[in-house]
Design a protein around this motif. Structure first.
Motif, mmCIF file in Angstrom:
data_model
loop_
_atom_site.group_PDB
_atom_site.id
_atom_site.type_symbol
_atom_site.label_atom_id
_atom_site.label_comp_id
_atom_site.label_asym_id
_atom_site.label_seq_id
_atom_site.Cartn_x
_atom_site.Cartn_y
_atom_site.Cartn_z
ATOM 1 N N LEU A 52 0.059 -2.475 2.401
ATOM 2 C CA LEU A 52 0.430 -3.763 1.799
ATOM 3 C C LEU A 52 0.096 -3.786 0.313
ATOM 4 C CD1 LEU A 52 -0.655 -6.256 4.600
ATOM 5 C CD2 LEU A 52 1.667 -5.629 3.918
ATOM 6 N N PHE A 56 2.847 -4.433 -2.728
ATOM 7 C CA PHE A 56 2.694 -5.393 -3.819
ATOM 8 C C PHE A 56 2.652 -4.696 -5.172
ATOM 9 C CE2 PHE A 56 1.416 -8.291 -0.430
ATOM 10 C CZ PHE A 56 2.038 -9.456 -0.842
ATOM 11 N N TYR A 57 2.053 -3.518 -5.220
ATOM 12 C CA TYR A 57 1.985 -2.767 -6.463
ATOM 13 C C TYR A 57 3.392 -2.341 -6.915
ATOM 14 C CZ TYR A 57 0.782 0.952 -9.760
ATOM 15 O OH TYR A 57 0.687 1.739 -10.866
ATOM 16 N N ALA A 59 6.274 -3.683 -5.907
ATOM 17 C CA ALA A 59 7.116 -4.864 -6.158
ATOM 18 C C ALA A 59 6.782 -5.491 -7.507
ATOM 19 C CB ALA A 59 6.929 -5.889 -5.036
ATOM 20 N N GLY A 60 5.557 -5.375 -7.958
ATOM 21 C CA GLY A 60 5.162 -5.991 -9.227
ATOM 22 C C GLY A 60 5.459 -5.130 -10.430
#
Length: 62
Positions: A52, A56-57, A59-60
């Motif tokens: 997860l 997030f890494y 996607a950011g």
């Protein structure tokens, strides 16, 4: 007085009815299957958390 007389003078029994506990007893420990299962769950949860974090890494990142 000989060595055998000195040991006979003590009131301590030679073979006590209950042996002294020196370490953890079998009844005090968790079963091996439970320990392995907890270890697998801990590794699995950390793997999911890392995945997860990676999502997030990625996607950011722009």
């Amino acid at each position: 007085m000989s060595a055998t007389d000195a040991t006979d003078a003590t009131d301590a029994p030679m073979n006590p009815a209950t042996p002294a506990r020196t370490g953890p007893n079998e009844e005090d420990r968790a079963p091996m299957t439970f320990t392995v299962r907890v270890f697998i769950y801990l590794v699995g949860v950390h793997f999911i958390a890392a995945f997860l974090f990676f999502l997030f890494y990625v996607a950011g990142a722009k």
